[in-house]
Design an enzyme around this catalytic site. Structure first.
Site, PDB file in Angstrom:
ATOM      1  N   GLY A  23      18.754-128.435 -33.955  1.00 50.42           N
ATOM      2  CA  GLY A  23      17.903-129.613 -34.094  1.00 50.42           C
ATOM      3  C   GLY A  23      18.588-130.731 -34.843  1.00 50.42           C
ATOM      4  N   ALA A  24      19.850-130.987 -34.505  1.00 55.06           N
ATOM      5  CA  ALA A  24      20.692-131.859 -35.326  1.00 55.06           C
ATOM      6  C   ALA A  24      20.772-133.296 -34.843  1.00 55.06           C
ATOM      7  CB  ALA A  24      22.109-131.278 -35.400  1.00 55.06           C
ATOM      8  N   SER A  26      18.367-135.585 -34.976  1.00 57.84           N
ATOM      9  CA  SER A  26      17.502-136.491 -35.726  1.00 57.84           C
ATOM     10  C   SER A  26      17.016-135.790 -36.986  1.00 57.84           C
ATOM     11  CB  SER A  26      16.298-136.933 -34.880  1.00 57.84           C
ATOM     12  OG  SER A  26      15.467-135.834 -34.567  1.00 57.84           O
ATOM     13  N   GLY A  27      16.324-136.528 -37.823  1.00 58.96           N
ATOM     14  CA  GLY A  27      15.640-135.962 -38.968  1.00 58.96           C
ATOM     15  C   GLY A  27      16.520-135.205 -39.938  1.00 58.96           C
ATOM     16  N   LEU A  28      16.000-134.084 -40.416  1.00 57.91           N
ATOM     17  CA  LEU A  28      16.705-133.291 -41.424  1.00 57.91           C
ATOM     18  C   LEU A  28      18.033-132.770 -40.905  1.00 57.91           C
ATOM     19  CD1 LEU A  28      13.675-131.145 -42.661  1.00 57.91           C
ATOM     20  CD2 LEU A  28      14.567-133.229 -43.719  1.00 57.91           C
ATOM     21  N   GLY A  29      18.063-132.402 -39.617  1.00 58.87           N
ATOM     22  CA  GLY A  29      19.297-131.881 -39.048  1.00 58.87           C
ATOM     23  C   GLY A  29      20.404-132.912 -39.039  1.00 58.87           C
ATOM     24  N   SER A 147       8.736-124.300 -44.336  1.00 54.16           N
ATOM     25  CA  SER A 147       7.875-125.442 -44.645  1.00 54.16           C
ATOM     26  C   SER A 147       6.876-125.024 -45.703  1.00 54.16           C
ATOM     27  CB  SER A 147       7.136-125.891 -43.378  1.00 54.16           C
ATOM     28  OG  SER A 147       6.037-126.736 -43.678  1.00 54.16           O
ATOM     29  N   TYR A 172       1.459-123.744 -35.840  1.00 57.46           N
ATOM     30  CA  TYR A 172       2.636-124.245 -36.560  1.00 57.46           C
ATOM     31  C   TYR A 172       2.784-123.490 -37.876  1.00 57.46           C
ATOM     32  CZ  TYR A 172       5.759-127.214 -39.253  1.00 57.46           C
ATOM     33  OH  TYR A 172       6.804-127.677 -40.029  1.00 57.46           O
TER      34      TYR A 172
END
Length: 306
Positions: A23-24, A26-29, A147, A172
């Protein structure tokens, strides 16, 4: 080192180390990729859309990043990714299980699993198992990103697909509890095997990323994306716990790293406690067995004790 004030600028040199970040794009990745590359690491971006991934890292040194396709919801894609990676990288230093989807309408994966459980948990479980014996080097680690919502999760083994009743946020939370149970059970099994690989957990607190708005719909999108956004920290700040978990020498297997602020919503990385139900070893072992059955991936590790 004072972990309370730790930042990416304090990360040690990561030259000659290979990181895989799911998941790299966008975001945290993506924030993790940028910080690792700045310290000399070679980073493999495992992304569902390679074109998007290449655009995300435009401007970073070509020799330090590579983009490979991985759809965690599809176990065929997970196996193909692992085989291709191992052919080109006999050794991986750190696997960062970062990718996730949040509160979409009920959909099933190609193998018939509920999409959040498939993407957030089963895909990472399978990927870790397929890459485990490639994790090597002086300090190999698996970092699984959970999370705060794992505290609200419950595992209903009788309805993992949501056929009897699906609620996006509830499923989730379930997937994030599964992440936490998995990371801790992996640590116990690695320890029982005498493996040098460390399994570490991290969570970002509340961070402003596209996760809150890309998959969520209706009320979930309003709550996660709009109303709470002023309370959120940046993706770069939110990525600090997983970067700390992946690189800080003093981190031990089985630890959970999160923000040090009130309610663990934001702040610098520190050690935090998982929810009590994440410490249920009986549930963890059952989830492990079910996950092996659903993915067809078996780890070369003994059953945990304790």
């Amino acid at each position: 080192m004072d972990e309370q004030r730790w930042s990416a600028d304090q990360m040690s040199d990561q030259s000659q180390r290979v990181f895989v970040v799911t998941g790299a794009s966008s975001g945290l990745g993506l924030a993790s990729v940028r910080a690792l590359v700045a310290r000399g690491a070679h980073v493999v971006l495992a992304v569902r859309d390679p074109e998007k991934g290449r655009a995300a890292v435009a401007g970073l040194p070509d020799g330090q990043v590579e983009v490979r396709r991985l759809d965690l919801a599809d176990l065929t894609s997970v196996r193909a990714f692992a085989a291709g990676l191992r052919a080109d990288h006999p050794r991986v230093d750190v696997l960062m299980n970062n990718a996730g989807i949040l509160a979409p309408p009920r959909t099933l994966s190609p193998q018939g699993h509920e999409s959040q459980f498939a993407t957030n948990h089963l895909g990472h479980f399978a990927l870790t198992g397929l890459l485990l014996d490639a994790l090597d080097g002086p300090d190999p680690r698996v970092v699984t990103v959970s999370s705060l919502n794992h505290r609200r999760g419950r595992i209903d083994f009788d309805d993992l697909t949501g056929e009897r009743g699906y609620a996006p946020a509830r499923f989730y939370n379930r997937s994030k509890l599964a992440n936490t149970l998995f990371g801790l059970e992996l640590h116990r099994r690695l320890a029982a095997a005498g493996s040098p690989v460390r399994s570490v957990l991290a969570h970002p607190g509340y961070s402003a990323t596209r996760l809150q708005t890309n998959g969520a719909t209706g009320l979930q999108r309003l709550l996660f994306g709009c109303l709470a956004r002023p309370l959120a920290q940046s993706a770069a700040r939110g990525a600090l716990p997983q970067l700390y978990a992946a690189t800080e020498p003093g981190v031990r297997g089985g630890e959970f790293i999160g923000p040090d602020g009130r309610g663990e919503l934001k702040g610098a990385p520190t050690r935090v406690e998982p929810a009590p139900r994440a410490l249920d070893t009986e549930v963890a072992r059952r989830l492990w067995d079910v996950s092996q059955e659903l993915t067809g991936v078996r780890f070369p590790l003994p059953t945990s004790v304790g």
